[in-house]
Design a protein around this motif. Structure first.
Motif, PDB file in Angstrom:
ATOM      1  N   VAL A 227       0.867  -1.174   0.000  1.00 38.06           N
ATOM      2  CA  VAL A 227       0.000   0.000   0.000  1.00 38.06           C
ATOM      3  C   VAL A 227       0.905   1.225   0.000  1.00 38.06           C
ATOM      4  N   SER A 229       2.176   4.754   0.653  1.00 37.16           N
ATOM      5  CA  SER A 229       1.786   5.667   1.730  1.00 37.16           C
ATOM      6  C   SER A 229       0.851   6.754   1.208  1.00 37.16           C
ATOM      7  N   TRP A 230      -0.117   7.089   2.023  1.00 39.93           N
ATOM      8  CA  TRP A 230      -1.072   8.142   1.711  1.00 39.93           C
ATOM      9  C   TRP A 230      -0.346   9.474   1.511  1.00 39.93           C
ATOM     10  N   ALA A 231       0.835   9.587   2.104  1.00 36.97           N
ATOM     11  CA  ALA A 231       1.607  10.823   1.971  1.00 36.97           C
ATOM     12  C   ALA A 231       2.165  11.005   0.559  1.00 36.97           C
ATOM     13  N   ARG A 232       2.096   9.971  -0.273  1.00 37.16           N
ATOM     14  CA  ARG A 232       2.606  10.067  -1.642  1.00 37.16           C
ATOM     15  C   ARG A 232       1.465  10.432  -2.580  1.00 37.16           C
ATOM     16  N   VAL A 233       1.499  11.659  -3.045  1.00 40.38           N
ATOM     17  CA  VAL A 233       0.371  12.195  -3.808  1.00 40.38           C
ATOM     18  C   VAL A 233       0.608  12.086  -5.311  1.00 40.38           C
ATOM     19  N   LYS A 234       1.839  12.446  -5.746  1.00 38.70           N
ATOM     20  CA  LYS A 234       2.110  12.509  -7.184  1.00 38.70           C
ATOM     21  C   LYS A 234       3.130  11.484  -7.647  1.00 38.70           C
ATOM     22  N   ARG A 235       4.092  11.183  -6.756  1.00 34.64           N
ATOM     23  CA  ARG A 235       5.169  10.273  -7.153  1.00 34.64           C
ATOM     24  C   ARG A 235       5.296   9.160  -6.115  1.00 34.64           C
ATOM     25  N   TRP A 254      -4.165   7.844  -3.974  1.00 32.77           N
ATOM     26  CA  TRP A 254      -4.568   9.069  -4.658  1.00 32.77           C
ATOM     27  C   TRP A 254      -4.912   8.712  -6.098  1.00 32.77           C
ATOM     28  N   ARG A 256      -4.658  10.152  -8.870  1.00 35.21           N
ATOM     29  CA  ARG A 256      -3.742  10.429  -9.968  1.00 35.21           C
ATOM     30  C   ARG A 256      -2.601   9.404 -10.066  1.00 35.21           C
TER      31      ARG A 256
END
Lengths: 272, 199
Positions: A227, A229-235, A254, A256
């Motif tokens: 999974v 990490s939720w902290a990874r938004v774009k990369r 996310w 995207r």
């Protein structure tokens, strides 16, 4: 002019090259066979079948996020849980124990409800099974010299082999009194959200499956869910980039990141 | 430094997390301009979790404050708590007799999720000294979706004002319809698929 003695033949450049090529081909084919696309779908499994789940925790945010995402975990299905924690990570150790207490509490509440509501059929008491907390030495400590890093990384890998082989007899906490060491060997499922340790654990599982040691691969053991990490938004994180083609399921949180590395699955936010 | 008995408690809790030092956030939260904006917004307490390396700078600045000016704000600090920050986050949220406060956090996912879960407004300040700064992306995305205030080190008073807007909006967490079939996403479901636990 090259003399045509047997010794000269096997040390000749073209022979070494040919052997190397065959070797690389064999290894590649073997690795390809281990990859998620070639893996057989899981056979149907009944509740109560001894099932070992291995959860790799990391420091701070990783741990909180992972345990939060596992809030719906049913201990009747995952009868033994192993929490892998880096040495010195007191926070994760405490959080894992707290998580286990919450499983116990939920189970006790459920059974109490069943007792009160006598109309409902009493379920078989399977309880919350057992768990152990496995400590691995860090692959690389902060400020550790680069020279000694390969050595400590190897030590970490070695510890991971041992952890994967079987739950620890000495640290296992049995909650329902049904703990028998011989019930469990390799984990059936590995779940992680990508601390550095997770890469080593999954590498170790891949090596065990590569050589099919004690049926690691042929018995379909050690399926993996990553999974991001939720902290990874774009990369993706470094762990994510390393593992994206290796794990059986690669989940992102996310939209995207859907389809990232041709693997990313967006099923919503797990973090809570 | 006594707080009026009748005055309701209102806490601003600052956390820099467990892993990296973040001295610039500590000093930004102790700047006179920021302390005035807190007082002005009705805050009574400022609590700073300053980490292993933050004690020196915290002690230095707070001692200077005390000698130059009588503070209406009670400022306290601690390094780190291994068993988590439940108590402090809860205190920022405020009990039934308190006013709701605010959390200012380095952009660690643990503290952000915690604040969203108990729905206390959070100001997220990414650490510019970290190499791979994905935390900025997280802060920007969450601010654009209306979940957090993305605070800048050089302008925290503005963030305090914005956090009041956030308090009024108060979106729930987790997003209710983010998962498959419009339900909340569930990792246990994916695990059961992988294990063949199909009911």
């Amino acid at each position: 002019m090259t003399p045509h003695t047997p010794l000269a033949l096997i040390t000749s450049y073209s022979f070494v090259l040919a052997v190397a090529l065959v070797g690389i081909l064999a290894i590649t084919l073997r690795l390809l066979a281990l990859f998620p696309s070639r893996r057989l779908p899981p056979p149907k499994r009944r509740i109560g079948t001894p099932t070992r789940l291995l959860i790799v925790l990391g420091s701070g945010g990783h741990t909180a996020e992972m345990l939060g995402a596992l809030h719906g975990l049913d201990p009747r299905k995952y009868t033994h849980r192993t929490y892998v924690i880096s040495s010195g990570d007191v926070f994760s150790t405490e959080k894992a124990a707290e998580f286990e207490r919450s499983l116990e509490l939920k189970d006790a509440t459920k059974r109490l409800d069943q007792l009160i509501d006598m109309n409902e059929q009493m379920q078989e008491r399977t309880g919350t099974g057992s768990y152990d907390i496995a400590i691995v030495p860090r692959a690389r400590r902060i400020h550790q010299s680069l020279l000694s890093t390969p050595l400590s990384a190897l030590r970490c890998l070695w510890a991971c082999f041992n952890i994967l082989m079987a739950p620890s007899n000495t640290t296992t906490v049995s909650l329902a009194g049904r703990w028998r060491a011989e019930l469990y060997d390799y984990p059936d499922l590995i779940v992680t959200n990508g601390p550095a340790t997770a890469v080593i654990v999954i590498l170790a599982s891949l090596i065990l499956r590569f050589f099919d040691i004690k049926g690691a691969n042929s018995r379909g053991k050690m399926r993996t869910i990553y999974v991001e990490s939720w902290a990874r938004v774009k990369r993706l994180s470094l762990s994510g980039r390393l593992l994206v083609r290796i794990v059986d399921r690669f989940l992102v949180q996310w939209e995207r990141l859907q389809g990232v590395g041709e693997r990313g699955e967006y099923l919503g936010v797990f973090a809570r | 430094m006594s707080v009026d008995e009748k005055k309701q408690l209102r806490l601003c809790f600052v956390t820099i997390g467990a892993t990296a030092a973040f001295n610039s956030l500590i000093s930004a939260c102790l700047e006179p301009r920021f302390l005035e904006s807190l007082s002005g917004a009705g805050y009574t307490n400022l609590l700073i979790q300053y980490g292993k390396e933050g004690k020196a700078i915290f002690d230095k600045i707070t001692s200077e404050i005390k000698t130059t000016k009588k503070m209406e704000l009670v400022i306290t600090g601690f390094d780190f708590n291994h068993s988590g920050l439940d108590k402090e986050m809860g205190a920022a949220k405020g009990g039934p007799n308190d006013l709701q406060g605010v959390v200012i956090s380095h952009a660690g996912s643990g503290s952000i999720l915690h604040a969203l879960r108990i729905s206390v407004p959070i100001i997220v300040v990414p650490n510019p000294d970290l190499l791979d700064n994905h935390q900025v992306e997280l802060a920007e995305e969450l601010e654009s979706q209306g979940y957090v205030v993305h605070g800048k080190l050089n302008n925290l008073p503005a963030a305090i004002l914005e956090s009041e807007e956030l308090r009024k909006r108060s979106l729930g967490w987790p997003p209710v319809n983010s998962g498959r079939h419009g339900r909340a996403a569930d990792l246990a479901g994916v695990m059961d698929e992988e294990m063949g636990f199909l009911d």
